[in-house]
Every structure is written in structure tokens, then in C-alpha cells.
Write a protein that holds these residues in place. Structure first.
Motif, PDB file in Angstrom:
ATOM      1  N   GLY A 186      13.257 151.503  50.965  1.00 32.77           N
ATOM      2  CA  GLY A 186      12.017 152.007  51.544  1.00 32.77           C
ATOM      3  C   GLY A 186      11.111 150.940  52.117  1.00 32.77           C
ATOM      4  O   GLY A 186      10.082 151.246  52.697  1.00 32.77           O
ATOM      5  N   TYR A 187      11.475 149.686  51.980  1.00 34.90           N
ATOM      6  CA  TYR A 187      10.630 148.586  52.456  1.00 34.90           C
ATOM      7  C   TYR A 187      10.988 148.244  53.906  1.00 34.90           C
ATOM      8  O   TYR A 187      11.375 147.126  54.227  1.00 34.90           O
ATOM      9  N   THR A 188      10.823 149.233  54.774  1.00 34.54           N
ATOM     10  CA  THR A 188      11.113 149.048  56.194  1.00 34.54           C
ATOM     11  C   THR A 188      10.021 148.202  56.835  1.00 34.54           C
ATOM     12  O   THR A 188       8.956 147.976  56.238  1.00 34.54           O
ATOM     13  N   ASP A 189      10.282 147.763  58.054  1.00 33.48           N
ATOM     14  CA  ASP A 189       9.266 146.987  58.773  1.00 33.48           C
ATOM     15  C   ASP A 189       7.970 147.788  58.897  1.00 33.48           C
ATOM     16  O   ASP A 189       6.880 147.255  58.707  1.00 33.48           O
ATOM     17  N   ARG A 190       8.095 149.059  59.226  1.00 36.26           N
ATOM     18  CA  ARG A 190       6.910 149.915  59.382  1.00 36.26           C
ATOM     19  C   ARG A 190       6.150 150.037  58.067  1.00 36.26           C
ATOM     20  O   ARG A 190       4.922 149.952  58.039  1.00 36.26           O
ATOM     21  N   PHE A 191       6.861 150.248  56.973  1.00 38.77           N
ATOM     22  CA  PHE A 191       6.214 150.354  55.670  1.00 38.77           C
ATOM     23  C   PHE A 191       5.492 149.043  55.335  1.00 38.77           C
ATOM     24  O   PHE A 191       4.343 149.057  54.885  1.00 38.77           O
ATOM     25  N   MET A 192       6.150 147.920  55.568  1.00 37.68           N
ATOM     26  CA  MET A 192       5.548 146.624  55.245  1.00 37.68           C
ATOM     27  C   MET A 192       4.318 146.361  56.116  1.00 37.68           C
ATOM     28  O   MET A 192       3.322 145.827  55.639  1.00 37.68           O
ATOM     29  N   GLU A 193       4.381 146.765  57.381  1.00 40.38           N
ATOM     30  CA  GLU A 193       3.214 146.586  58.245  1.00 40.38           C
ATOM     31  C   GLU A 193       2.044 147.444  57.764  1.00 40.38           C
ATOM     32  O   GLU A 193       0.895 146.997  57.749  1.00 40.38           O
ATOM     33  N   SER A 194       2.330 148.658  57.316  1.00 39.17           N
ATOM     34  CA  SER A 194       1.249 149.511  56.811  1.00 39.17           C
ATOM     35  C   SER A 194       0.655 148.916  55.542  1.00 39.17           C
ATOM     36  O   SER A 194      -0.563 148.945  55.342  1.00 39.17           O
ATOM     37  N   ARG A 195       1.490 148.342  54.695  1.00 38.26           N
ATOM     38  CA  ARG A 195       0.990 147.718  53.460  1.00 38.26           C
ATOM     39  C   ARG A 195       0.188 146.464  53.783  1.00 38.26           C
ATOM     40  O   ARG A 195      -0.782 146.145  53.103  1.00 38.26           O
ATOM     41  N   PHE A 196       0.591 145.736  54.844  1.00 37.66           N
ATOM     42  CA  PHE A 196      -0.203 144.580  55.254  1.00 37.66           C
ATOM     43  C   PHE A 196      -1.617 145.017  55.639  1.00 37.66           C
ATOM     44  O   PHE A 196      -2.603 144.421  55.205  1.00 37.66           O
ATOM     45  N   HIS A 197      -1.718 146.078  56.448  1.00 38.88           N
ATOM     46  CA  HIS A 197      -3.048 146.559  56.849  1.00 38.88           C
ATOM     47  C   HIS A 197      -3.859 146.983  55.632  1.00 38.88           C
ATOM     48  O   HIS A 197      -5.060 146.712  55.557  1.00 38.88           O
ATOM     49  N   ALA A 198      -3.198 147.635  54.683  1.00 43.42           N
ATOM     50  CA  ALA A 198      -3.902 148.069  53.466  1.00 43.42           C
ATOM     51  C   ALA A 198      -4.433 146.866  52.693  1.00 43.42           C
ATOM     52  O   ALA A 198      -5.606 146.833  52.298  1.00 43.42           O
ATOM     53  N   GLU A 199      -3.597 145.875  52.479  1.00 44.05           N
ATOM     54  CA  GLU A 199      -4.017 144.707  51.692  1.00 44.05           C
ATOM     55  C   GLU A 199      -5.000 143.823  52.462  1.00 44.05           C
ATOM     56  O   GLU A 199      -5.951 143.294  51.880  1.00 44.05           O
ATOM     57  N   TYR A 200      -4.796 143.680  53.763  1.00 42.13           N
ATOM     58  CA  TYR A 200      -5.716 142.864  54.553  1.00 42.13           C
ATOM     59  C   TYR A 200      -7.123 143.472  54.560  1.00 42.13           C
ATOM     60  O   TYR A 200      -8.116 142.765  54.602  1.00 42.13           O
ATOM     61  N   SER A 201      -7.173 144.800  54.470  1.00 38.60           N
ATOM     62  CA  SER A 201      -8.489 145.438  54.442  1.00 38.60           C
ATOM     63  C   SER A 201      -9.286 145.009  53.211  1.00 38.60           C
ATOM     64  O   SER A 201     -10.509 144.974  53.254  1.00 38.60           O
ATOM     65  N   THR A 202      -8.609 144.645  52.128  1.00 34.98           N
ATOM     66  CA  THR A 202      -9.305 144.128  50.949  1.00 34.98           C
ATOM     67  C   THR A 202     -10.008 142.819  51.282  1.00 34.98           C
ATOM     68  O   THR A 202     -11.157 142.600  50.877  1.00 34.98           O
ATOM     69  N   LEU A 203      -9.330 141.949  52.032  1.00 35.98           N
ATOM     70  CA  LEU A 203      -9.963 140.678  52.420  1.00 35.98           C
ATOM     71  C   LEU A 203     -11.214 140.948  53.245  1.00 35.98           C
ATOM     72  O   LEU A 203     -12.258 140.316  53.039  1.00 35.98           O
ATOM     73  N   LEU A 204     -11.100 141.900  54.171  1.00 41.37           N
ATOM     74  CA  LEU A 204     -12.252 142.220  55.004  1.00 41.37           C
ATOM     75  C   LEU A 204     -13.374 142.854  54.187  1.00 41.37           C
ATOM     76  O   LEU A 204     -14.550 142.535  54.388  1.00 41.37           O
ATOM     77  N   LEU A 205     -13.026 143.743  53.263  1.00 39.48           N
ATOM     78  CA  LEU A 205     -14.044 144.347  52.398  1.00 39.48           C
ATOM     79  C   LEU A 205     -14.753 143.288  51.565  1.00 39.48           C
ATOM     80  O   LEU A 205     -15.977 143.327  51.401  1.00 39.48           O
ATOM     81  N   ASN A 206     -13.986 142.345  51.034  1.00 36.78           N
ATOM     82  CA  ASN A 206     -14.598 141.283  50.234  1.00 36.78           C
ATOM     83  C   ASN A 206     -15.601 140.476  51.040  1.00 36.78           C
ATOM     84  O   ASN A 206     -16.628 140.059  50.528  1.00 36.78           O
ATOM     85  N   ARG A 207     -15.310 140.268  52.310  1.00 37.88           N
ATOM     86  CA  ARG A 207     -16.171 139.436  53.141  1.00 37.88           C
ATOM     87  C   ARG A 207     -17.288 140.216  53.836  1.00 37.88           C
ATOM     88  O   ARG A 207     -18.376 139.682  54.058  1.00 37.88           O
TER      89      ARG A 207
END
Length: 176
Positions: A31-52
Motif C-alpha cells: 500500500g505504500y505507493t508513490d501516491r500514498f507516500m506523497e499524500s503522507r508527505f503533505h500530511a506530515e509537512y503540514s505539521t511543520l507549517l502548523l508549528n511555524r
């Protein structure tokens, strides 16, 4: 649900710190397709943006969309309270589902089971949906007013954040 069936088998996939994103990478057959990993990147990167740029998110309006009396499972990463992180509690309790929830949860804007772990993780799922169209997002926005309201709040967060990151961004007024 908009998420290909193979991608529904993947669960925990990443985390973020104050300034780094960590992603678990496994075979696409799990299930760790490129699309899935890209969606998870956006999810996790949003934490960095929220923190800042947390001030760019109207947390009160976000919480107003939730059911009366609702409490997330735990705190957000920016709260820095040891042992109370909602994401860690969700993982420990096996509540890491990344597929869409039932209609009752969607009525209150929760895209996944994991969304109910913390406001941060709720927002993270909206980041993935905004940038990747996860969960049949366009249809959910049309069908559920709460999903539409949280989508709008997330979009306003990104618009305000973009203007702070790039003073030449569209819609930003230049000062002379």
C-alpha cells in the motif's frame, strides 16, 4: 473512497518534528505507493507549517465544526506535553485508519479515524486531501457542510502562510 484499495492496507507512515519530516517507506504491494507516500508527505509537512504558522489557523472555528462536547484523544505536537500526544495515543490504541470514516463522522468533518486523535492530525488529513484529492474529497466537500468548512479553514491557513513565505505571492499587496 477515492483511495485505491492497495493503499488502504498501509497505515502508519510518518511523523514530523519541529523541522523535519520522517516517512516510513515499504513496498507498494503493502500500500505504500508513490501516491500514498506523497499524500503522507503533505500530511506530515503540514505539521511543520502548523508549528511555524499556527496563528494562521482559526482553531476556534475548526473546533466549532466538531460535535458539541467533542475532545480529541490528546494534545498536538506544539503543546509539548509529554505523554499526551494524540497521535501517539491513537497509534497505541490501534486507531490509525487512513480510510474515510462513516457518515456520522463525516457530518462533523472527520475524514479518517486518525483525524479524531488531535486537531493537528485532523488538519493533516485535510492537507493530504487538499493536495492529493484523497478520500474522494471533492464529493465529500459537496455532500458534507462540515467537510467544506474545515476545507475552507485549511485553505485560508495555506493562503495566509503562503503570503508570509512569499511576499510576492498572488493576492499579496506590496508596500511601497
Amino acid at each position: 473512497t477515492g483511495v485505491p484499495s492497495a493503499e488502504r492496507t498501509a497505515s502508519f507512515s510518518g511523523t514530523a518534528s519541529q523541522n523535519e519530516v520522517y516517512l516510513v517507506v515499504k513496498p507498494a504491494s503493502l500500500g505504500y505507493t508513490d501516491r500514498f507516500m506523497e499524500s503522507r508527505f503533505h500530511a506530515e509537512y503540514s505539521t511543520l507549517l502548523l508549528n511555524r504558522f499556527l496563528a494562521n489557523l482559526d482553531q476556534a472555528a475548526w473546533n466549532d465544526v466538531n460535535p458539541p462536547g467533542f475532545k480529541y484523544m490528546g494534545d498536538n505536537s506544539w503543546d509539548r506535553v509529554q505523554g499526551r500526544d494524540g497521535g501517539a495515543k491513537a497509534i497505541a490504541g490501534g486507531k490509525t485508519g487512513l480510510t474515510t470514516t462513516g457518515q456520522e463522522d463525516l457530518r462533523y468533518g472527520f475524514l479518517t479515524e486518525y483525524s479524531k486523535s488531535s486537531l493537528e492530525n485532523d488538519f493533516n488529513e485535510y492537507a493530504a486531501a487538499l493536495f492529493m484529492g484523497e478520500f474522494g474529497f471533492a464529493e465529500l466537500v459537496r455532500k458534507y457542510p462540515a467537510v467544506r468548512r474545515k476545507r475552507d479553514l485549511a485553505a485560508r491557513f495555506y493562503s495566509a502562510t503562503m503570503k508570509q513565505l512569499d511576499p510576492n505571492a498572488p493576492g499579496t499587496q506590496r508596500r511601497l
